[in-house]
Design an enzyme around this catalytic site. Structure first.
Site, PDB file in Angstrom:
ATOM      1  N   THR A 190       0.821  -1.222   0.000  1.00 14.66           N
ATOM      2  CA  THR A 190       0.000   0.000   0.000  1.00 14.66           C
ATOM      3  C   THR A 190       0.855   1.273   0.000  1.00 14.66           C
ATOM      4  O   THR A 190       0.323   2.360  -0.084  1.00 14.66           O
ATOM      5  CB  THR A 190      -0.926   0.058   1.235  1.00 14.66           C
ATOM      6  OG1 THR A 190      -0.108   0.131   2.411  1.00 14.66           O
ATOM      7  CG2 THR A 190      -1.828  -1.153   1.302  1.00 14.66           C
ATOM      8  N   PRO A 192       2.817   2.790  -2.240  1.00 16.06           N
ATOM      9  CA  PRO A 192       2.634   3.756  -3.328  1.00 16.06           C
ATOM     10  C   PRO A 192       1.334   4.565  -3.168  1.00 16.06           C
ATOM     11  O   PRO A 192       1.303   5.760  -3.475  1.00 16.06           O
ATOM     12  CB  PRO A 192       2.571   2.880  -4.584  1.00 16.06           C
ATOM     13  CG  PRO A 192       3.275   1.618  -4.212  1.00 16.06           C
ATOM     14  CD  PRO A 192       3.014   1.416  -2.740  1.00 16.06           C
ATOM     15  N   THR A 193       0.304   3.922  -2.655  1.00 15.49           N
ATOM     16  CA  THR A 193      -0.960   4.648  -2.424  1.00 15.49           C
ATOM     17  C   THR A 193      -0.768   5.719  -1.363  1.00 15.49           C
ATOM     18  O   THR A 193      -1.212   6.859  -1.519  1.00 15.49           O
ATOM     19  CB  THR A 193      -2.064   3.655  -1.984  1.00 15.49           C
ATOM     20  OG1 THR A 193      -2.310   2.761  -3.057  1.00 15.49           O
ATOM     21  CG2 THR A 193      -3.338   4.370  -1.604  1.00 15.49           C
ATOM     22  N   GLY A 355      -8.457   4.911 -40.984  1.00 10.09           N
ATOM     23  CA  GLY A 355      -7.054   5.310 -40.904  1.00 10.09           C
ATOM     24  C   GLY A 355      -6.726   6.443 -41.851  1.00 10.09           C
ATOM     25  O   GLY A 355      -7.581   6.944 -42.594  1.00 10.09           O
ATOM     26  N   CYS A 382     -14.968   3.777 -42.797  1.00 11.13           N
ATOM     27  CA  CYS A 382     -14.295   5.008 -43.228  1.00 11.13           C
ATOM     28  C   CYS A 382     -13.200   4.682 -44.250  1.00 11.13           C
ATOM     29  O   CYS A 382     -13.515   4.337 -45.375  1.00 11.13           O
ATOM     30  CB  CYS A 382     -13.800   5.808 -42.042  1.00 11.13           C
ATOM     31  SG  CYS A 382     -13.722   7.553 -42.451  1.00 11.13           S
ATOM     32  N   MET A 385     -14.012   1.505 -45.893  1.00 11.18           N
ATOM     33  CA  MET A 385     -15.016   1.601 -46.959  1.00 11.18           C
ATOM     34  C   MET A 385     -14.364   2.115 -48.240  1.00 11.18           C
ATOM     35  O   MET A 385     -14.603   1.604 -49.341  1.00 11.18           O
ATOM     36  CB  MET A 385     -16.147   2.538 -46.493  1.00 11.18           C
ATOM     37  CG  MET A 385     -17.124   2.965 -47.551  1.00 11.18           C
ATOM     38  SD  MET A 385     -16.649   4.532 -48.344  1.00 11.18           S
ATOM     39  CE  MET A 385     -18.220   5.035 -49.035  1.00 11.18           C
ATOM     40  N   GLN A 386     -13.490   3.103 -48.085  1.00 13.88           N
ATOM     41  CA  GLN A 386     -12.820   3.662 -49.272  1.00 13.88           C
ATOM     42  C   GLN A 386     -11.972   2.588 -49.967  1.00 13.88           C
ATOM     43  O   GLN A 386     -11.903   2.536 -51.196  1.00 13.88           O
ATOM     44  CB  GLN A 386     -11.956   4.861 -48.853  1.00 13.88           C
ATOM     45  CG  GLN A 386     -12.788   6.016 -48.276  1.00 13.88           C
ATOM     46  CD  GLN A 386     -11.945   7.178 -47.751  1.00 13.88           C
ATOM     47  OE1 GLN A 386     -10.724   7.118 -47.718  1.00 13.88           O
ATOM     48  NE2 GLN A 386     -12.614   8.252 -47.344  1.00 13.88           N
ATOM     49  N   ARG A 464     -11.806  13.445 -44.766  1.00 15.10           N
ATOM     50  CA  ARG A 464     -11.688  14.538 -45.735  1.00 15.10           C
ATOM     51  C   ARG A 464     -12.083  14.095 -47.136  1.00 15.10           C
ATOM     52  O   ARG A 464     -12.414  14.888 -47.987  1.00 15.10           O
ATOM     53  CB  ARG A 464     -10.234  15.029 -45.827  1.00 15.10           C
ATOM     54  CG  ARG A 464      -9.763  15.780 -44.626  1.00 15.10           C
ATOM     55  CD  ARG A 464      -8.392  16.403 -44.860  1.00 15.10           C
ATOM     56  NE  ARG A 464      -7.738  16.594 -43.583  1.00 15.10           N
ATOM     57  CZ  ARG A 464      -8.003  17.607 -42.747  1.00 15.10           C
ATOM     58  NH1 ARG A 464      -8.884  18.529 -43.090  1.00 15.10           N
ATOM     59  NH2 ARG A 464      -7.380  17.701 -41.600  1.00 15.10           N
ATOM     60  N   HIS A 509     -18.559   6.491 -38.923  1.00 16.89           N
ATOM     61  CA  HIS A 509     -18.055   5.595 -37.877  1.00 16.89           C
ATOM     62  C   HIS A 509     -19.198   5.141 -36.979  1.00 16.89           C
ATOM     63  O   HIS A 509     -19.476   5.796 -35.964  1.00 16.89           O
ATOM     64  CB  HIS A 509     -17.023   6.321 -37.013  1.00 16.89           C
ATOM     65  CG  HIS A 509     -15.770   6.676 -37.735  1.00 16.89           C
ATOM     66  ND1 HIS A 509     -14.632   5.909 -37.655  1.00 16.89           N
ATOM     67  CD2 HIS A 509     -15.471   7.719 -38.549  1.00 16.89           C
ATOM     68  CE1 HIS A 509     -13.677   6.476 -38.385  1.00 16.89           C
ATOM     69  NE2 HIS A 509     -14.162   7.571 -38.941  1.00 16.89           N
ATOM     70  N   GLU A 511     -19.180   2.856 -34.916  1.00 13.38           N
ATOM     71  CA  GLU A 511     -18.666   2.394 -33.609  1.00 13.38           C
ATOM     72  C   GLU A 511     -18.787   3.449 -32.517  1.00 13.38           C
ATOM     73  O   GLU A 511     -18.813   3.107 -31.341  1.00 13.38           O
ATOM     74  CB  GLU A 511     -17.206   1.931 -33.743  1.00 13.38           C
ATOM     75  CG  GLU A 511     -16.160   3.017 -33.969  1.00 13.38           C
ATOM     76  CD  GLU A 511     -15.951   3.377 -35.429  1.00 13.38           C
ATOM     77  OE1 GLU A 511     -16.863   3.115 -36.261  1.00 13.38           O
ATOM     78  OE2 GLU A 511     -14.889   3.948 -35.751  1.00 13.38           O
TER      79      GLU A 511
HETATM   80  N1  GLN Z   1      -8.154   9.090 -44.515  1.00 14.47           N
HETATM   81  C1  GLN Z   1      -9.520   8.993 -44.929  1.00 14.47           C
HETATM   82  C2  GLN Z   1     -10.157  10.356 -45.140  1.00 14.47           C
HETATM   83  O1  GLN Z   1      -9.698  11.331 -44.615  1.00 14.47           O
HETATM   84  C3  GLN Z   1     -10.347   8.164 -43.965  1.00 14.47           C
HETATM   85  C4  GLN Z   1     -10.422   8.718 -42.595  1.00 14.47           C
HETATM   86  C5  GLN Z   1     -10.856   7.712 -41.562  1.00 14.47           C
HETATM   87  O2  GLN Z   1     -10.753   6.496 -41.768  1.00 14.47           O
HETATM   88  N2  GLN Z   1     -11.341   8.180 -40.431  1.00 14.47           N
HETATM   89  O3  GLN Z   1     -11.142  10.465 -45.825  1.00 14.47           O
END
Ligand code: GLN
Length: 538
Positions: A190, A192-193, A355, A382, A385-386, A464, A509, A511
């Protein structure tokens, strides 16, 4: 009853799960009929975590009103169902910016601007705001990021010290620490606490309640030791042992009377312990989930926190389908035409992650191709999907050079292109298409069935680039359907291949809006498809 304030600080080490404790307190107070809000104060200087790499900060969570925030806001929303806004997430950078903008305007003419009182006053103003989620809450829960003793958290601690004094019994301080187990000595420690609480006391803050994170059960003697060394009542020393699921934490906290201790400190009658029926029903489902479903997460960050909301959304959806989702991280950078089958063939489903930037792009395209040609349930989110769109353009429409202008600005077939309103943007921070936008769902599509026939939904964005509408007819003629579009700007928000089992990509998104009691319909539908396609009895 006027608004009451709960401050949550952390000591000893980071990553103890302060966000989970904050969210649990919120949930327990809601179960007693109180209106709550939760806000996070982060001591770093960035205005928001939007420009941070996931290695630095984990996932960037996005609020409905389009603010890029800390992933703890995801816990707040998933546990309590509240909808947070830009006011629920504050950084040192934002505090300083507000004060410096005021100084430039001339609001403090003649005065020297200092950390105390100007910065601390601005922190206090934001800590005290009661309109963060629209209506006045009974409780404002304020979590301060970082660990006691960090140089940059000092002004936040000073603000809490002042507020404690000002608010008297209307404020409670909860301090979360860690009790390590030393294997060689076979002892829990204890010390550290004690040091951490001393540090807090040195800043003028006496914690009312101490939550001890521990991997092993602490007996009463241990709790008593902490209580007497730290000037805290024994009933206010609560332990948070490791549990099989974070969603067990609130009921464990309730069992030990954490919410009752808070109410007693504030001077509110404690009353009966709420049954938490919906939450308990969910936990029952979780405990009895018998099936196992294996889902590949194709992304570039092999880090639990990088895709936090996606992992949680998959888990939650699984529980409602009676299945434990086993997520297998597959590095998109390591995927090649030779190993793709080896890495993905046993999977019941594939998620292609969001990403930015070039790294791992070929792997994501390969995963999309593999899922499409093998008819494995596949969810692209995102950037995911692209990549589905690019893969389809290259291999079905026959444009071998199809690309996104993010990866190849001079692409002759930029099926994913920079959005018109993005073309003049030069500043990177907070300038993407962010937050919730409406999306009209195409009747009769798989997506429509997944959404239970809803005609219009609102989903959160962070990007974007977008589907290039110049190619829309060609895609549809060859079998990739635009199943969701923005009603105002005609932007394509969802694509699907209706002839496959489950092949859906969303520009938004989903999620971010899955909660424990209301998992997102697209995740539920995806997991249903995965279970049907490849479940194994556990
Ligand atoms: N890089 C992509 C864009 O800007 C997808 C972004 C993301 O996956 N959140 O459209």
């Amino acid at each position: 009853m006027g608004t009451k304030y709960i401050f949550i600080t952390g000591g000893v080490v980071s990553s103890l799960g302060k966000g989970i404790i904050s969210a649990s307190i919120g949930l327990l107070l809601q179960a007693r009929g109180y209106r709550i809000t939760i806000q996070k104060f982060d001591p770093y200087i960035n205005i928001d975590p939007g420009t941070l790499n996931p290695y630095e900060h984990g996932e960037c969570y996005v609020t409905e009103d389009g603010f890029e925030t800390d992933l703890d806001l995801g816990h707040y929303e998933r546990f309590t169902g509240i909808r947070t806004t830009r006011d629920n997430s504050v950084t040192t950078g934002r505090i300083y910016k507000t004060v410096i903008d005021r100084e430039r305007r001339g609001d403090y003419l003649g005065k020297t601007i200092q950390v105390v009182p100007h910065i601390t006053d601005e922190i206090k103003r934001r800590m005290l705001r009661t309109d963060v989620t629209g209506e006045t809450p009974d409780f404002v829960i304020t979590e301060v990021g970082g660990t006691i003793g960090d140089i940059e958290s000092a002004p936040f601690m000073e603000a809490i010290r002042q507020l404690r004094w000002q608010l008297g019994r209307d404020a409670v301080c909860v301090h979360l620490t860690y009790v390590p187990y030393l294997k060689a000595a076979e002892e829990l420690k204890t010390k550290p606490t004690q040091h951490s609480v001393k540090e807090l006391q040195g800043m003028g803050i006496q914690p009312d309640i101490i939550v001890l994170r521990t991997e092993r059960h602490l007996d009463d003697a241990m709790r008593m030791k902490v209580a007497s060394f730290c000037n805290v009542d024994l009933e206010c020393v609560v332990q948070s042992e490791d549990l099989p699921s974070i969603y067990e934490v609130p009921v464990n906290m309730q069992r030990q009377g954490l919410d009752a201790a808070i109410l007693r400190k504030i001077g509110i009658p404690v009353g009966e312990t709420p049954a938490m029926k919906p939450w308990q029903d969910f936990l029952e489902k979780q405990r009895h989930a018998r099936r196992e479903v294996h889902v590949a997460l194709v992304g570039k960050y092999d880090l639990q926190d990088a895709y936090k909301s996606i992992r949680e959304s998959l888990n939650l959806a699984g529980i409602y389908e009676g299945a434990k989702v086993k997520v297998h991280f597959v590095s998109s950078q390591a995927l090649t035409r030779d190993n793709v089958a080896g890495k993905l063939s046993g999977m019941a489903g594939i998620v292609i992650c969001p990403g930015f930037g070039q790294r791992g792009i070929p792997g994501k395209i390969l995963a999309a191709e593999y899922a499409r040609t093998q008819d494995i349930p596949c969810f692209g989110i995102c950037l995911g999907m692209q990549m589905m769109v690019i893969e389809f353009a290259r291999h079905v429409l026959g444009y071998a050079d199809a690309d996104s202008s993010e990866m190849r600005p001079d692409s002759p077939h930029n099926v994913i292109d920079l959005m018109e309103e993005q073309k003049s943007i030069t500043q990177m921070g907070g300038t993407m298409r962010l937050g919730a936008y409406a999306c009209t769902i195409r009747p009769g599509s798989h997506t429509s069935a997944a959404y239970g026939g809803q005609e219009e939904v609102r989903e959160r964005h962070r990007h974007r680039y977008e589907f290039n509408n110049a190619y829309r007819e060609e895609f549809e003629a060859k079998g990739m359907l635009c199943a969701g579009t923005n009603p105002d700007a005609a932007l394509v928000e969802i694509v699907e291949i209706p002839t496959l089992r489950w092949y859906i990509g969303t520009q938004f998104h989903p999620e971010y809006s899955s909660t424990v009691l209301h998992p997102h319909p697209l995740f539920v539908s995806f997991i249903q498809a995965c279970v049907e396609y490849g479940d194994v009895e556990a």
